[in-house]
Design an enzyme around this catalytic site. Structure first.
Site, PDB file in Angstrom:
ATOM      1  N   GLY A 105       0.793  -1.224   0.000  1.00 37.93           N
ATOM      2  CA  GLY A 105       0.000   0.000   0.000  1.00 37.93           C
ATOM      3  C   GLY A 105       0.824   1.271   0.000  1.00 37.93           C
ATOM      4  CG  LEU A 106       3.943   1.787   2.065  1.00 37.51           C
ATOM      5  CD1 LEU A 106       5.250   1.658   2.840  1.00 37.51           C
ATOM      6  CD2 LEU A 106       3.059   2.847   2.724  1.00 37.51           C
ATOM      7  CB  ALA A 110       2.887   4.254  -8.750  1.00 36.03           C
ATOM      8  CB  ALA A 111       7.706   4.668  -6.452  1.00 33.44           C
ATOM      9  CG  ASP A 154      -1.149   4.467  -5.777  1.00 33.64           C
ATOM     10  OD1 ASP A 154      -1.919   5.035  -4.997  1.00 33.64           O
ATOM     11  OD2 ASP A 154      -0.753   3.293  -5.620  1.00 33.64           O
TER      12      ASP A 154
HETATM   13  O1  PMV Z   1      -1.906   0.607  -4.467  1.00 34.28           O
HETATM   14  P1  PMV Z   1      -2.386   0.792  -3.056  1.00 34.28           P
HETATM   15  O2  PMV Z   1      -2.484  -0.470  -2.294  1.00 34.28           O
HETATM   16  O3  PMV Z   1      -1.675   1.874  -2.356  1.00 34.28           O
HETATM   17  O4  PMV Z   1      -3.930   1.258  -3.120  1.00 34.28           O
HETATM   18  C1  PMV Z   1      -4.382   2.151  -4.030  1.00 34.28           C
HETATM   19  C2  PMV Z   1      -5.581   2.868  -3.528  1.00 34.28           C
HETATM   20  C3  PMV Z   1      -6.924   2.370  -4.034  1.00 34.28           C
HETATM   21  O5  PMV Z   1      -7.810   3.462  -3.800  1.00 34.28           O
HETATM   22  C4  PMV Z   1      -7.379   1.160  -3.246  1.00 34.28           C
HETATM   23  C5  PMV Z   1      -6.918   2.023  -5.519  1.00 34.28           C
HETATM   24  C6  PMV Z   1      -6.756   3.211  -6.436  1.00 34.28           C
HETATM   25  O6  PMV Z   1      -6.460   2.984  -7.609  1.00 34.28           O
HETATM   26  O7  PMV Z   1      -6.946   4.357  -6.023  1.00 34.28           O
END
Ligand code: PMV
Length: 321
Positions: A105-106, A110-111, A154
């Site tokens: 979840g961090l 994407a980074a 993200d």
């Molecule tokens: O990728 P994560 O685990 O940090 O979660 C992303 C956040 C969500 O809202 C669950 C998905 C999104 O695309 O915004």
């Protein structure tokens, strides 16, 4: 073999302060970068034909043409190639490292993507791909391959590297930096359980389809909290921000995206004096965040440790001028 010329790109991790999941359905959310944990990509000239991908953390050293079609770095390079309108990329060595725990979840995926885009664009002199907005857009394209329906939060926060108020909307997402009146310190504690964003987001979608009335209600609640939280952050009202985090966690529990481990860490942090606590990111594992006053930081950190947190990081949103 890599030769002399090289370029480097980096991007930070991120935490979602308010509004995960609901953000996928067009409700506002707030996220902030975690600048002390970063993904880094180094691109070097190579005198061997082809593109070599090295990821020491994953013990991977492979030529691009040997990767399978789901290889995440191969997907990034393909996006860069398409965006630059090139028939092929030159011979390169791309080395990727990351301090951001994966599947927690961090924002590690994407980074890493943003770091590789920046390094390759720098190396090749592709100036048009270097602005944060373009890095974010290209990162979003790669996120879509992995996650199906990412909201875009993200890629935005890791590319801009600043706290943002985000609304997914057409034709353009609303991306608003906002004022932080008082510095805010968050402890970020890992349950040690992996969290698979695509699975959790897909499961929320199924539940929403099965009971749209209830889920729209939950999403609307999260959106309202994100709006109120923005005002509280702009006013420097820590206790209010904390109370809103607790409410947001309760809504996420109702969406079934919390877990016993996350709930336990949240409860223990609150017991130990945190102003607020909630899961952060997709949930069912990964990290929770706790808002602490500086004088409570050690007590809450100790409590999280005793409650089984596998790692505890601290991140501070500095006050804006
Ligand atoms: O990728 P994560 O685990 O940090 O979660 C992303 C956040 C969500 O809202 C669950 C998905 C999104 O695309 O915004």
């Amino acid at each position: 073999m890599p030769t002399g010329r090289k370029a480097k790109g980096t991007a930070p991790g991120k935490i979602i302060l308010f509004g995960e999941h609901a953000v996928v359905y067009g409700r506002p959310a707030i996220a902030a970068p975690m600048s002390q944990v970063r993904a880094t990509a180094i691109v070097q000239e190579s005198n061997h034909p082809g593109i070599r991908l090295i990821a020491p953390d994953l013990k991977q050293d492979i030529m691009l043409h040997e990767t399978d079609k789901n290889d995440p770095i191969a997907a990034v390079l393909e996006q860069v190639r398409l965006a630059a309108n090139l028939e092929r990329l030159p011979s390169l060595t791309v080395t990727v490292t990351s301090q951001i725990p994966i599947a927690s979840g961090l924002g590690s995926g994407a980074a890493i993507t943003a770091a590789v885009i920046r390094a390759v664009a720098q190396f090749m002199g592709l100036e048009a791909l270097l602005p944060d907005q373009i890095v974010s857009d290209l990162t979003y394209e790669v996120e879509k391959l992995h996650h199906g329906t990412p909201s875009g939060i993200d890629n935005t926060v890791v590319s801009y590297e600043r706290p943002i108020y985000f609304v997914r909307q057409q034709p353009q997402n609303r991306i608003e930096p906002f004022a932080v009146a008082q510095p805010l310190t968050f402890l970020v504690a890992d349950t040690g359980m992996r969290s698979h964003t695509k699975i959790v987001v897909g499961d929320v979608r199924q539940q929403w389809e099965a009971d749209p009335t209830m889920f729209e209600h939950l999403f609307a609640g999260c959106g309202r909290l994100a709006k109120e939280a923005r005002a509280a952050i702009e006013q420097g009202d820590g206790p209010q921000i904390g109370a809103l985090m607790v409410e947001n966690h309760a809504l996420l529990q109702q969406m079934t995206v919390s877990s016993p481990e996350l709930d336990y860490l949240v409860d223990e942090a609150l017991q130990a004096g945190a102003l607020g606590a909630k899961l952060s990111g997709a949930g069912r594992g990964g990290n929770m965040i706790a808002l602490v006053l500086p004088e409570m930081k050690t007590a809450v950190s100790n409590a999280l440790h005793h409650a089984g947190a596998k790692s505890i990081l601290t991140t501070t949103l500095p006050a804006t001028q």
